[in-house]
Structures are given as C-alpha cells and as structure tokens.
Motif scaffolding. Structure first.
Motif, PDB file in Angstrom:
ATOM      1  N   PRO A 167      24.797   7.946   3.508  1.00 20.86           N
ATOM      2  CA  PRO A 167      25.216   9.052   2.642  1.00 20.86           C
ATOM      3  C   PRO A 167      24.214   9.299   1.524  1.00 20.86           C
ATOM      4  O   PRO A 167      23.712   8.360   0.911  1.00 20.86           O
ATOM      5  N   ALA A 168      23.948  10.563   1.244  1.00 20.75           N
ATOM      6  CA  ALA A 168      22.976  10.908   0.213  1.00 20.75           C
ATOM      7  C   ALA A 168      23.440  10.498  -1.176  1.00 20.75           C
ATOM      8  O   ALA A 168      22.636  10.348  -2.090  1.00 20.75           O
ATOM      9  N   SER A 169      24.733  10.293  -1.336  1.00 18.20           N
ATOM     10  CA  SER A 169      25.273   9.907  -2.643  1.00 18.20           C
ATOM     11  C   SER A 169      25.127   8.417  -2.927  1.00 18.20           C
ATOM     12  O   SER A 169      25.443   7.960  -4.024  1.00 18.20           O
ATOM     13  N   SER A 170      24.667   7.655  -1.960  1.00 23.08           N
ATOM     14  CA  SER A 170      24.552   6.202  -2.128  1.00 23.08           C
ATOM     15  C   SER A 170      23.375   5.833  -3.021  1.00 23.08           C
ATOM     16  O   SER A 170      22.279   6.373  -2.879  1.00 23.08           O
ATOM     17  N   ALA A 171      23.619   4.868  -3.922  1.00 21.62           N
ATOM     18  CA  ALA A 171      22.537   4.278  -4.702  1.00 21.62           C
ATOM     19  C   ALA A 171      21.887   3.188  -3.848  1.00 21.62           C
ATOM     20  O   ALA A 171      22.571   2.499  -3.086  1.00 21.62           O
ATOM     21  N   LEU A 172      20.588   3.033  -3.979  1.00 19.13           N
ATOM     22  CA  LEU A 172      19.846   2.085  -3.140  1.00 19.13           C
ATOM     23  C   LEU A 172      19.206   0.989  -3.974  1.00 19.13           C
ATOM     24  O   LEU A 172      18.513   1.270  -4.947  1.00 19.13           O
ATOM     25  N   TYR A 173      19.445  -0.266  -3.558  1.00 17.06           N
ATOM     26  CA  TYR A 173      18.757  -1.392  -4.183  1.00 17.06           C
ATOM     27  C   TYR A 173      17.452  -1.653  -3.427  1.00 17.06           C
ATOM     28  O   TYR A 173      17.309  -1.305  -2.247  1.00 17.06           O
ATOM     29  N   ALA A 174      16.512  -2.294  -4.096  1.00 17.91           N
ATOM     30  CA  ALA A 174      15.201  -2.558  -3.511  1.00 17.91           C
ATOM     31  C   ALA A 174      15.319  -3.400  -2.252  1.00 17.91           C
ATOM     32  O   ALA A 174      16.122  -4.329  -2.167  1.00 17.91           O
TER      33      ALA A 174
END
Length: 353
Positions: free
Chosen positions: A218-225
């Motif tokens: 989902p484009a709304s997801s925050a991503l961790y490294a």
C-alpha cells in the motif's frame, strides 16, 4: 458680590453631597489588585484591610515541555517470554513478549513452522526510535531458514498472520501507531501483496526471502530501512496507489524511489533479483537509503549523478559482482558511510568514506 459668593459655596456643597451619595469615594467597590492591569506593586492603601483578593490562576505554558522518557519495550501488564521447540524440531513456539532477534537460534535450523501463542508479542526495538543507536540489518529468522508457515493462536490481541506474514496490531504497545509488518517467512515464494491494513513495513521485513519474485504494498505504508533488501529472486517492487494517490513513493523499472522536495528523489530499494548489469540513477537523485542495493549480485556498474549528497550504511553491501560505482562529481558528496561497500570483493572503483 455677597450673592455670588453665596451661590459659589452653595454649588460646592451640593457637588460634595452628590459625590458622597453616589458612593464614588467608596474604595470597597474598587476591583481587586489582581484584576488591575499593570498593578503589580500596589501599596495596599486603596484596599480594605479585610479584603483578600483571590489568587490568579496559573497561566498555561506557551511552549510544550518535552520530557524524555526511558525506552521500555515491554507494554504494561505483560511479561518477557521465550521460545521453545517441539521434539521433532519442526515447530517453534513463542510464549510472552520476545525480542524479534530471539525468534531463532541454534535449535531452530530444521523448523518449518512458527506458532505465536495467545500471550505472545513482539518487542519494539530502540534503534527504530533513536537515531543514535545503530541498527542491525539481518533476518529475524536467520537461524530458521526453512520456516514456511507462521500461525498466531486465536485470541491473541497483539498479533495476526496473513499470507505468510506476521503483523503486529495497532496499539499493541505504545510504539505501534498502526498495523506493522514484522516479517515474511523465509520460504515464501512467488508474488507477494502486503495487506491494505498494514501502515508500516518494519526493518528487514523481507530481507533474505529468496523465493519472492515481486512485492506490491500500500502506498500509505511507512517503510523502515532494509525492508525489501536481499530478495534474490525479486525483480520488481511496486506501490499500490489505490490506497493513496498522493504518495511520494513511485516505481520505475521495478526500482522503488521516494520523491522528496518535489525536485529531488531518493533511491529506496533496488530489487536484488533484477538482472540488469548496469544501473543509472535519475539525475535528480540526492540520497540512497541504507541497504538499497544489498545483495544485488547481477549488478556490475552503477552510475550516480552529480546531485548525490549521501550514501548510507550497507547501501551496496554483498553485491558480489559489482565492479565500479561512478559519481559525476565526488567532491559534492557530503557523506559516505564506512560500511556502504561492505563485502564487495570485485569492487575496484567507488566513492570512499
């Protein structure tokens, strides 16, 4: 002359009488000192001795006072737990709250299934909230490479599993503001679609999942490294814009980017299974995320633009066939992490830290 003098005295007496009758000279009707603007040093002569003004209310602070709290990964009322392994070594059981890196050890090499009991939970990691603490980039199931199934017992209020992915529920602890994808099992194969309920994809969530061919999230997801790093068969990382059309994340030729400040972009993740030997970053690229190219064994050459400013930790690590990383203007780069090119045995030309 006497008449004028008499009239003047009569008027003066009349005004004095009127003044006393209307009470203008009564100091009891004066407002208390606390209500008089600027009356901080009142002598008290104009106040009755018995009058005690009510104390003024303490004003609210105009600036927020930040009190740094000590990091405590364990939610109130919960207990630290442990893992256990079945007699045949095929199943891992998780009891209570555990550190994600404790999910596997020397006992779990033959395990094919991991079960989170009703009271099980995953502790938050301090490095995800404190930038001064170094992060580890490795699979949580590094010592359980054969796991192909994850199960969460019914009634568990903290976790749930979907399509071979473990997800931590929103509000499970004070650090989880939305559903967070913790990991995908190492033996997952084919195309993967992250559930729309997921608002955050955790650090190293898919790292080492060598059978996954593509990921859509989902484009709304925050991503961790490092969440999409070292997937040896993955050729495309796609953003599902249905959930958020205004997202700054976008995919081009399978590579994931983040459009920052509109005119600049960041390389977020390069799929390790992509078979291209040469990669040229867009001219507006100014940063490369940690672990962005980790494990991309097919790459031979990488060309970066003059606008590039930073290369973070493990960006090109474990790129076994990478020979050179060329930057148009090396002097403009302000930061290159010392571990950016870790374990690149064939690398002959690159930007040094």
């Amino acid at each position: 002359m006497k008449t004028k003098h008499f009239i003047r005295r009569y008027l003066t007496a009349s005004l004095l009488l009127l003044f006393l009758l209307t009470g203008c000279g009564n100091t009891a009707d004066k407002p208390p000192a606390s209500e008089i603007v600027g009356n901080e040093k009142s002598s008290g002569k104009d106040m009755e001795p018995t009058a005690t003004p009510e104390p003024a209310e303490t004003p609210e602070p105009t600036e927020e006072v930040h009190i740094e709290e000590e990091f405590d990964p364990l939610p109130p009322g919960q207990k630290y737990g442990k893992i256990s392994v079945s007699r045949d070594r095929k199943t891992i059981y998780v009891h209570g709250w555990v550190d994600p890196y404790d999910l596997s050890d020397r006992r779990t090499k033959k395990a094919e299934k991991i079960v989170f009991c009703e009271d099980a939970g995953i502790l938050a990691e301090e490095c995800d909230f404190d930038g001064s603490i170094d992060a580890s980039y490795a699979s949580y199931l590094n010592s359980a490479p054969l796991v192909k199934e994850v199960v969460v017992e019914k009634g568990n209020p903290f976790l749930y599993a979907k399509d071979s992915m473990l997800i931590k529920r929103k509000g499970a602890d004070q650090y989880t503001d939305g559903d967070q994808l913790i990991f995908c099992v190492p033996r997952k194969k084919g195309a993967v679609r992250v559930p729309e309920s997921v608002e955050c994809i955790g650090r190293c969530a898919f790292i080492g999942c060598s059978g996954i061919t593509s990921v859509r999230f989902p484009a709304s997801s925050a991503l961790y490294a490092g969440c999409f790093a070292d997937m040896k068969s993955c050729k495309s990382i796609q953003v599902d814009k249905k959930s958020n059309k205004d997202t700054l994340l976008y995919t081009k030729d399978g590579v994931l980017y983040n459009r920052e400040f509109l005119e600049y972009s960041r390389v977020v993740a390069y799929p390790a299974g992509k078979t291209d030997r040469v990669y040229k970053a867009p001219e507006n690229t100014w940063e490369i995320s940690p672990c962005a190219f980790l494990g991309a064994d097919h790459l031979r050459e990488v060309y970066l633009p003059s606008r590039l400013k930073k290369i973070y930790e493990y960006t090109f690590s474990d790129c076994k066939n990478l020979r050179k990383v060329v930057v148009k203007n090396k002097k403009k780069i302000s930061f290159v992490d010392g571990m950016a090119f870790f374990n690149c045995p064939n690398l002959k030309e690159h930007v040094k830290d």
